[in-house]
Design an enzyme around this catalytic site. Structure first.
Site, short mmCIF file in Angstrom:
data_model
loop_
_atom_site.label_atom_id
_atom_site.label_comp_id
_atom_site.label_asym_id
_atom_site.label_seq_id
_atom_site.Cartn_x
_atom_site.Cartn_y
_atom_site.Cartn_z
N HIS A 73 0.81 -1.21 0.00
CA HIS A 73 0.00 0.00 0.00
C HIS A 73 0.85 1.27 0.00
O HIS A 73 0.32 2.36 0.10
CB HIS A 73 -0.93 0.02 1.21
N CYS A 74 2.17 1.17 -0.13
CA CYS A 74 3.01 2.35 -0.04
C CYS A 74 3.74 2.68 -1.34
O CYS A 74 3.43 3.65 -2.01
CB CYS A 74 4.03 2.18 1.09
N ILE A 75 4.70 1.84 -1.70
CA ILE A 75 5.60 2.20 -2.80
C ILE A 75 4.88 2.41 -4.13
O ILE A 75 5.18 3.38 -4.83
CB ILE A 75 6.72 1.14 -2.94
N ILE A 124 1.93 3.42 -4.62
CA ILE A 124 0.83 4.37 -4.50
C ILE A 124 1.29 5.76 -4.06
O ILE A 124 0.93 6.78 -4.67
CB ILE A 124 -0.23 3.83 -3.50
N ASP A 125 2.11 5.82 -3.02
CA ASP A 125 2.45 7.11 -2.41
C ASP A 125 3.04 8.14 -3.36
O ASP A 125 2.68 9.33 -3.28
CB ASP A 125 3.42 6.88 -1.24
#
Length: 437
Positions: free
Chosen positions: A278-280, A282-283
């Site tokens: 959910h981070c790399i 998307i952010d």
């Protein structure tokens, strides 16, 4: 700083004495570990989630997050330090609230802020003066002051005076054996200095790590984006090197190992079938979206995203090339996929690049089976698929084995001496005679 605000002094005193009640909104991969750590630190903790199944499991002491120890959860629930609810009225009885809700992207790679908006609106209807609100969800710079603060103030509060508001980004690395919620340094930025001090006091009462105070929520929001954009860009570089090295007949993994011998100026990042979680993946797009407001085009960030997104296509193309060595077409071929989780030794397949690979294999008419010891079933395109246990029979019945997640528990010896086509995207060194990216 001498704090004259009575409400702030009272709250900090409660934190220091472990007499505060803490609320955690969202009991997922970030929220539940945070709730557990706060309860372990001696606070009374109430978790909230809109998913009744999660609420029921927490109240029964049943763990569903890999980074939480079952015995810890069970003990905290049984002794009354931790409970869960799906009723926002619990906000009326808490001294501090941490918001850990999802911030997904829409189909246009723009931030979907509905979860944050909904949470803040519900919180603002129930909150009492003298409460701390901390947003932990990863988001674009400006969210806390431009979105969260106005909603709270619409309900008659003065943020920074009788409601204390800060941003402190979550730093969760599922499966990391060394760093966890308790010992990972925390960054805190409040809407004013008082809010920063109040939020920092809470985290210092909970964590064993350093708490780093910054001048504003925007700084804290931007640093979180920088962390993951840094990783995204360097992974994209490794992926592009892998593509070029393959064309040149060079082993990219050996190249990276050699470069890693330099004691300064180089940090190894590794190629793979794409990026997940959910981070790399998307952010960085939060920042790209926000940059348009300032008439700036984030060229490097977008290029890195495009490279990483294209790895699914590259993997499928490599599969086609490898099958061609035995005069086989991808259409109708049977493929065994090892791993649906986005990284090794975890059960999380959110935004896993393997999902994109499977969708593309469907387009080409391939027949595939997934084996993953951590994921029993997964959803894709509205369908639920069951994974299989790795066995000699599965291997014997397939035309090609694709390794997409290098789980430690896979018995890789089953792949040796089977005269099978193998594409290894993770450089599993226990396998003989395989193709690599």
């Amino acid at each position: 700083m001498e704090i004259e605000n009575y409400l702030a002094k009272n709250l900090i005193n409660k934190f220091n004495k472990k007499e505060a009640t803490i609320g955690v909104i969202g009991l997922g991969y970030v929220g539940l570990p945070l709730a557990v750590e706060k309860a372990k630190a001696g606070f009374n903790v109430i978790g909230f989630d809109i998913t009744k199944d999660r609420v029921d499991k927490v109240n029964q002491g049943i763990n569903y997050i890999g980074d939480v120890v079952q015995e810890d959860l069970e003990s905290l629930v049984s002794n009354g330090n931790l409970r869960a609810t799906d009723d926002y009225k619990f906000i009326q009885s808490v001294d501090a609230i941490a918001i850990c809700v999802p911030t997904p992207l829409d189909i246009y790679k723009q931030p979907n802020m509905e979860y944050i908006k909904s949470s803040i609106e519900s919180i603002s209807k129930n909150i009492e003066k003298g409460t701390l609100v901390v947003l932990e969800s990863t988001t674009y710079p400006g969210t806390t002051e431009e979105l969260v603060k106005p909603i709270i103030e619409e309900h008659g509060f003065v943020v920074g005076e009788n409601i204390f508001l800060a941003y402190s980004p979550e730093r969760v690395d599922p499966g990391n054996k060394h760093y966890n919620t308790k010992n990972t340094p925390k960054v805190v930025g409040g809407v004013n200095e008082i809010s920063t001090k109040v939020a920092a006091a809470l985290y210092r009462a909970v964590l064993e790590s350093d708490v780093h105070e910054v001048s504003s929520p925007a700084v804290a929001e931007m640093e979180k984006i920088l962390e993951n954009t840094y990783r995204n860009i360097n992974i994209a570089l490794a992926n592009e090197m892998a593509i070029l090295c393959n064309k040149m007949g060079i082993d990219v993994w050996e190249v990276i190992d050699a470069a890693s011998t330099k004691p300064y100026g180089f940090m190894p990042f590794y190629p793979g079938p794409g990026v997940g979680g959910h981070c790399i993946p998307i952010d960085p797009w939060y920042l790209t979206w926000k940059a348009r407001e300032y008439n700036y085009h984030t060229k490097l960030i977008e290029a890195a995203g495009e490279i990483n997104d294209s790895m699914a296509d590259y993997v499928v193309q490599r599969i086609i090339e490898i099958l061609n060595t035995q005069n086989k077409a991808l259409n109708g071929s049977k493929l065994l996929i090892l791993g649906i989780a986005y990284k090794k030794d975890i059960d999380d397949y959110r935004s896993s690049p393997v999902l994109d690979i499977l969708k593309k294999l469907n387009i080409f008419g391939a027949d595939w089976i997934v084996s993953d010891p951590y994921v029993n079933e997964f959803e894709m395109n509205g369908q639920t698929f069951t994974t299989m246990n790795l066995s000699e029979e599965l291997i014997s019945n397939c035309d090609l084995v694709l390794i997409t997640t290098d789980h430690s528990t896979f018995d890789y010896s089953l792949l040796n001496n089977k005269d099978k086509l193998i594409l290894d995207t993770k450089n599993v060194k226990k396998i003989n005679n395989c193709f690599k990216l």
